[in-house]
Design a protein around this motif. Structure first.
Motif, mmCIF file in Angstrom:
data_model
loop_
_atom_site.group_PDB
_atom_site.id
_atom_site.type_symbol
_atom_site.label_atom_id
_atom_site.label_comp_id
_atom_site.label_asym_id
_atom_site.label_seq_id
_atom_site.Cartn_x
_atom_site.Cartn_y
_atom_site.Cartn_z
ATOM 1 N N MET A 147 0.854 -1.012 0.155
ATOM 2 C CA MET A 147 0.116 -0.128 0.040
ATOM 3 C C MET A 147 0.920 1.222 -0.092
ATOM 4 O O MET A 147 1.880 1.244 0.247
ATOM 5 N N ILE A 148 0.259 2.358 -0.286
ATOM 6 C CA ILE A 148 1.056 3.620 -0.459
ATOM 7 C C ILE A 148 1.042 4.271 0.864
ATOM 8 O O ILE A 148 -0.026 4.538 1.752
ATOM 9 N N ALA A 149 2.005 4.584 1.392
ATOM 10 C CA ALA A 149 2.179 5.426 2.697
ATOM 11 C C ALA A 149 1.893 6.550 2.666
ATOM 12 O O ALA A 149 0.868 6.805 3.837
ATOM 13 N N GLU A 150 1.950 7.219 1.539
ATOM 14 C CA GLU A 150 1.129 8.526 1.594
ATOM 15 C C GLU A 150 0.291 8.698 0.504
ATOM 16 O O GLU A 150 0.804 9.078 -0.642
ATOM 17 N N PRO A 151 -1.049 8.713 0.714
ATOM 18 C CA PRO A 151 -1.982 8.672 -0.618
ATOM 19 C C PRO A 151 -1.673 9.778 -1.534
ATOM 20 O O PRO A 151 -1.601 10.981 -1.202
ATOM 21 N N LEU A 152 -1.748 9.632 -2.756
ATOM 22 C CA LEU A 152 -1.387 10.856 -3.758
ATOM 23 C C LEU A 152 -2.819 12.024 -3.319
ATOM 24 O O LEU A 152 -4.051 11.444 -3.825
ATOM 25 N N TYR A 211 -3.501 4.597 -16.123
ATOM 26 C CA TYR A 211 -3.196 3.586 -15.211
ATOM 27 C C TYR A 211 -3.848 2.416 -15.148
ATOM 28 O O TYR A 211 -4.973 2.371 -15.013
ATOM 29 N N ILE A 212 -3.008 1.310 -15.456
ATOM 30 C CA ILE A 212 -3.895 -0.016 -15.618
ATOM 31 C C ILE A 212 -3.063 -1.228 -14.697
ATOM 32 O O ILE A 212 -1.921 -1.079 -14.564
ATOM 33 N N SER A 213 -3.925 -1.741 -13.732
ATOM 34 C CA SER A 213 -3.265 -2.823 -12.796
ATOM 35 C C SER A 213 -4.305 -3.739 -12.350
ATOM 36 O O SER A 213 -5.367 -3.477 -12.198
ATOM 37 N N HIS A 214 -3.759 -4.738 -12.354
ATOM 38 C CA HIS A 214 -4.615 -5.860 -11.658
ATOM 39 C C HIS A 214 -4.361 -5.960 -10.261
ATOM 40 O O HIS A 214 -5.392 -6.970 -9.602
ATOM 41 N N HIS A 215 -3.588 -5.248 -9.662
ATOM 42 C CA HIS A 215 -3.462 -5.214 -8.139
ATOM 43 C C HIS A 215 -4.692 -3.989 -7.614
ATOM 44 O O HIS A 215 -4.278 -2.803 -7.909
ATOM 45 N N LEU A 216 -5.847 -4.396 -7.610
ATOM 46 C CA LEU A 216 -6.835 -3.567 -7.443
ATOM 47 C C LEU A 216 -6.868 -2.437 -6.467
ATOM 48 O O LEU A 216 -7.139 -1.217 -6.540
ATOM 49 N N GLU A 217 -6.303 -2.763 -5.103
ATOM 50 C CA GLU A 217 -6.179 -1.871 -4.051
ATOM 51 C C GLU A 217 -5.052 -0.722 -4.396
ATOM 52 O O GLU A 217 -5.326 0.434 -4.142
ATOM 53 N N GLU A 218 -4.056 -1.132 -5.067
ATOM 54 C CA GLU A 218 -3.008 -0.422 -5.460
ATOM 55 C C GLU A 218 -3.741 0.803 -6.279
ATOM 56 O O GLU A 218 -3.421 1.833 -6.256
ATOM 57 N N ALA A 219 -4.254 0.268 -7.267
ATOM 58 C CA ALA A 219 -4.898 1.103 -8.215
ATOM 59 C C ALA A 219 -5.977 2.013 -7.822
ATOM 60 O O ALA A 219 -5.968 3.284 -8.141
ATOM 61 N N ILE A 220 -6.799 1.512 -7.020
ATOM 62 C CA ILE A 220 -7.742 2.396 -6.157
ATOM 63 C C ILE A 220 -7.283 3.645 -5.631
ATOM 64 O O ILE A 220 -7.636 4.823 -5.594
ATOM 65 N N GLY A 230 10.819 -11.336 5.987
ATOM 66 C CA GLY A 230 11.581 -10.166 6.262
ATOM 67 C C GLY A 230 11.054 -9.289 5.666
ATOM 68 O O GLY A 230 11.566 -7.915 5.678
ATOM 69 N N GLU A 231 9.568 -9.360 5.244
ATOM 70 C CA GLU A 231 8.909 -8.046 4.654
ATOM 71 C C GLU A 231 8.745 -7.043 5.389
ATOM 72 O O GLU A 231 8.589 -5.888 5.169
ATOM 73 N N SER A 232 8.482 -7.380 6.842
ATOM 74 C CA SER A 232 8.192 -6.349 7.820
ATOM 75 C C SER A 232 9.358 -5.242 7.927
ATOM 76 O O SER A 232 9.252 -4.059 8.311
ATOM 77 N N GLU A 233 10.638 -5.626 7.712
ATOM 78 C CA GLU A 233 11.761 -4.946 7.639
ATOM 79 C C GLU A 233 11.489 -3.534 6.678
ATOM 80 O O GLU A 233 12.116 -2.603 6.823
ATOM 81 N N ILE A 234 11.067 -3.938 5.772
ATOM 82 C CA ILE A 234 10.598 -2.731 4.563
ATOM 83 C C ILE A 234 9.549 -1.967 4.861
ATOM 84 O O ILE A 234 9.509 -0.818 4.712
ATOM 85 N N GLY A 235 8.706 -2.303 5.832
ATOM 86 C CA GLY A 235 7.670 -1.536 6.211
ATOM 87 C C GLY A 235 6.440 -1.267 5.534
ATOM 88 O O GLY A 235 5.707 -0.586 5.473
ATOM 89 N N THR A 236 6.218 -2.342 4.604
ATOM 90 C CA THR A 236 5.226 -2.223 3.688
ATOM 91 C C THR A 236 4.430 -3.523 3.146
ATOM 92 O O THR A 236 5.377 -4.610 3.583
ATOM 93 N N HIS A 237 3.160 -3.613 2.793
ATOM 94 C CA HIS A 237 2.762 -4.781 2.284
ATOM 95 C C HIS A 237 3.039 -5.035 0.757
ATOM 96 O O HIS A 237 2.813 -4.007 0.214
ATOM 97 N N PRO A 238 2.898 -6.383 0.297
ATOM 98 C CA PRO A 238 2.640 -6.221 -1.160
ATOM 99 C C PRO A 238 1.660 -5.445 -1.662
ATOM 100 O O PRO A 238 0.431 -5.399 -1.059
ATOM 101 N N ILE A 239 1.921 -4.598 -2.817
ATOM 102 C CA ILE A 239 0.907 -3.956 -3.546
ATOM 103 C C ILE A 239 -0.490 -4.730 -3.634
ATOM 104 O O ILE A 239 -0.322 -5.621 -4.408
ATOM 105 N N GLY A 240 -1.642 -4.115 -3.487
ATOM 106 C CA GLY A 240 -2.780 -4.935 -3.934
ATOM 107 C C GLY A 240 -3.213 -5.589 -2.728
ATOM 108 O O GLY A 240 -4.273 -6.212 -2.770
ATOM 109 N N GLU A 241 -2.525 -5.801 -1.566
ATOM 110 C CA GLU A 241 -3.174 -6.775 -0.611
ATOM 111 C C GLU A 241 -3.744 -5.789 0.847
ATOM 112 O O GLU A 241 -3.396 -4.731 0.993
ATOM 113 N N ASP A 242 -4.689 -6.329 1.523
ATOM 114 C CA ASP A 242 -5.416 -5.874 2.613
ATOM 115 C C ASP A 242 -4.102 -5.458 3.779
ATOM 116 O O ASP A 242 -3.335 -6.435 3.648
ATOM 117 N N GLN A 243 -4.296 -4.532 4.440
ATOM 118 C CA GLN A 243 -3.528 -4.548 5.512
ATOM 119 C C GLN A 243 -3.998 -4.751 6.906
ATOM 120 O O GLN A 243 -5.128 -4.967 6.777
#
Length: 525
Positions: free
Chosen positions: A1-6, A209-218, A512-525
């Motif tokens: 997910m985006i840390a700071e929404p556009l 913008y086209i993406s099959h990662h729906l939440e990312e795109a929204i 180790g993904e928690s070290e990045i501080g983000t979830h895969p784009i398109g997934e619920d948090q």
């Protein structure tokens, strides 16, 4: 997910810079677009949603001059235009980042970014120094340590996608079309791309913008447009939509899938990986895979989950024979595969659906049917003669089973959407009747509805006794579409999970993904 929404002021009707008017596009009997009217607005992100084959990429190719409409026209700043070629579109300020990589692997990063529009010195020769400097700045902007002189063939898939993005940025476009720009990017790289998008829209650039990662795109969108079966069926401001709205408009049905409660009837060990190590060809002395051991049983679906660079792709490619194993053993039904070629391994019952379908899975000049039957031709030979009728029956059955949207086996493979091309690659390997099916990111470029179809197919194949090992970067796929999750990190297996009793947080923390501080784009948090 985006840390700071556009965030930016809402666009108005007067901000429309590019308009598609009554656009239709036909490929023989197949009508890809049916009277589409579509607006692109200055300083805003317009997101296109739709299943594979809905017409999204076809419309984008028309907007970028790659394809010509069968009927209808385009308007740029209110004036009717006819795009004669992609270079004409670039001259008018329209650039596209294609869903499928469109790079020359034998050329350098610099040459790929400036191909067809090279910078010139006052004497008329190519100004390599100026090009080199610009590419260096682009890599800094995209936070990538890639030398401009590096051959594209030597880059991993995600880095090649970064080069596609850099090429579009170098064109200084005022209208930028992004067709699945994040499909091969890591979570960190996606975050960088979104910062770039913010800069672009702040500068008044119109982004499609086209993406099959729906939440990312929204989250990245200002306007949402939904396509279904070649028609534009819904348009709405992003502030008024959610995931349920998008899925409902796209599919007309509930697209969720969850196979955790499927029966677990395992047989004998089909694939045994024993203490396997591999040398990373890009790093002196470094191991990309280190001491990995894993068994996959008949009827079992095992998910190999982890971040990019964890060694997942290297491992499955070694199992298929594409890369050498430095140490350890790989056994198929108890038989050591050491020294066996790719063709021999396919004949023995192990097949790979590769991550990059364009480079490794398809032959662009061949038809759908020719691609689908390519790996199994020996199975339809009788008395030294190829049985075309049997080959055709096999291909038609795969088209039906996998619900591939195509005009037929004779259609060109390039006429299919990216998701349907992926289904052809999967069908090609299934026609070899594998005992063990390996899949590397099998749903890359696959829409939310088709993902359920693909995994339903894999579970049907597992029920027949096939062993399945698939790689994914999407945590929801790992949890809902496998019998067992094996987590890799830095070339090693670090933990295993039962998806019925594990949480998203546990699996991601192990990777180790928690070290990045983000979830895969398109997934619920």
């Amino acid at each position: 997910m985006i840390a700071e929404p556009l965030t930016r002021p809402a666009a108005t009707h007067s901000d429309v810079v590019l308009r598609a008017v009554d656009i239709t596009k036909s490929y023989g009997a197949t009508q890809a677009l049916k009277g589409v009217n579509f607006d692109v607005r200055k300083g805003a992100v317009t997101v296109l949603f739709g299943e594979n084959g809905a017409g999204k990429s076809t419309l984008m190719k028309i907007l970028a001059g790659v394809e010509s409409p069968t009927s209808g026209h385009l308007e740029l700043h209110g004036s009717k235009i006819t795009l004669e070629a992609p270079t004409h579109a670039v001259d008018l300020g329209i650039s596209i980042i294609h869903q499928e990589l469109n790079l020359c692997p034998n050329l350098s990063v610099r040459d790929n970014i400036f191909i067809g529009r090279e910078l010139k010195t006052p004497l008329g020769s190519v100004d390599y120094r100026a090009e080199h400097a610009i590419v260096q700045k682009l890599m800094v902007r995209l936070e990538e340590q890639i030398d401009p002189n590096t051959l594209v063939a030597d880059l991993r898939l995600g880095q090649q996608q970064i080069i596609e993005i850099a090429r579009a940025l170098a064109a200084d476009a005022r209208i930028l079309i992004m067709d699945e720009p994040t499909s091969a990017l890591s979570a960190t790289e996606v975050g960088v791309l979104f910062k770039v998008i913010q800069d672009l829209i702040d500068d008044g650039v119109a982004v499609v913008y086209i993406s099959h990662h729906l939440e990312e795109a929204i989250e990245v969108s200002d306007y949402a447009v939904v396509f279904r079966d070649g028609e534009l069926v819904a348009t709405e401001e992003a502030k008024n939509i959610d995931l349920a709205w998008v899925v409902g408009k796209m599919t007309g049905r509930d697209a969720e899938y969850d196979f955790r409660d499927e029966p677990r009837n395992y047989g004998e060990v089909a694939l045994s990986v024993q203490n396997v190590s591999m040398v990373d060809p890009t790093g002196a002395g470094r191991l990309s895979v280190s001491g990995v051991s894993i068994d996959v049983r008949e009827g079992e679906i095992v998910c190999l989950y982890g971040l990019m660079g964890a060694g997942r792709t290297e491992l499955v490619e070694a199992l298929a024979g594409r890369e050498p194993v430095a140490a350890g053993r790989v056994l198929l039904g108890g038989i050591d595969l050491r020294g066996r070629s790719i063709g021999e391994r396919i004949a023995m019952g192990i097949g790979l659906v590769p991550e990059d379908r364009q480079r490794d899975g398809l032959v662009q000049m061949m038809s759908v049917g020719q691609n689908a039957s390519l790996a199994s031709l020996l199975g339809v030979v009788k008395n030294f003669l190829l049985s075309r009728s049997r080959e055709l029956r096999n291909v038609e059955q795969q088209i039906s089973d996998l619900q591939i949207k195509t005009a037929g086996p004779a259609a060109g493979i390039t006429s299919l959407s990216g998701g349907n091309q992926q289904k052809v690659v999967i069908g090609k390997m299934l026609l070899t009747e594998p005992k063990v099916l390996l899949l590397d990111e099998p749903t890359r470029g696959i829409d939310v509805g088709a993902k359920g179809e693909i995994f339903s197919l894999l579970f049907r194949e597992a029920a027949k006794g096939r062993a399945v090992l698939f790689v994914t970067s999407e945590i929801s796929e790992a949890l809902t579409a496998s019998h067992r999750i094996v987590v890799m990190s830095k070339g090693r297996i670090v933990r295993e999970f039962d998806p019925r009793t594990s949480t998203r947080e546990e699996v991601m923390a192990a990777s180790g993904e928690s070290e990045i501080g983000t979830h895969p784009i398109g997934e619920d948090q």
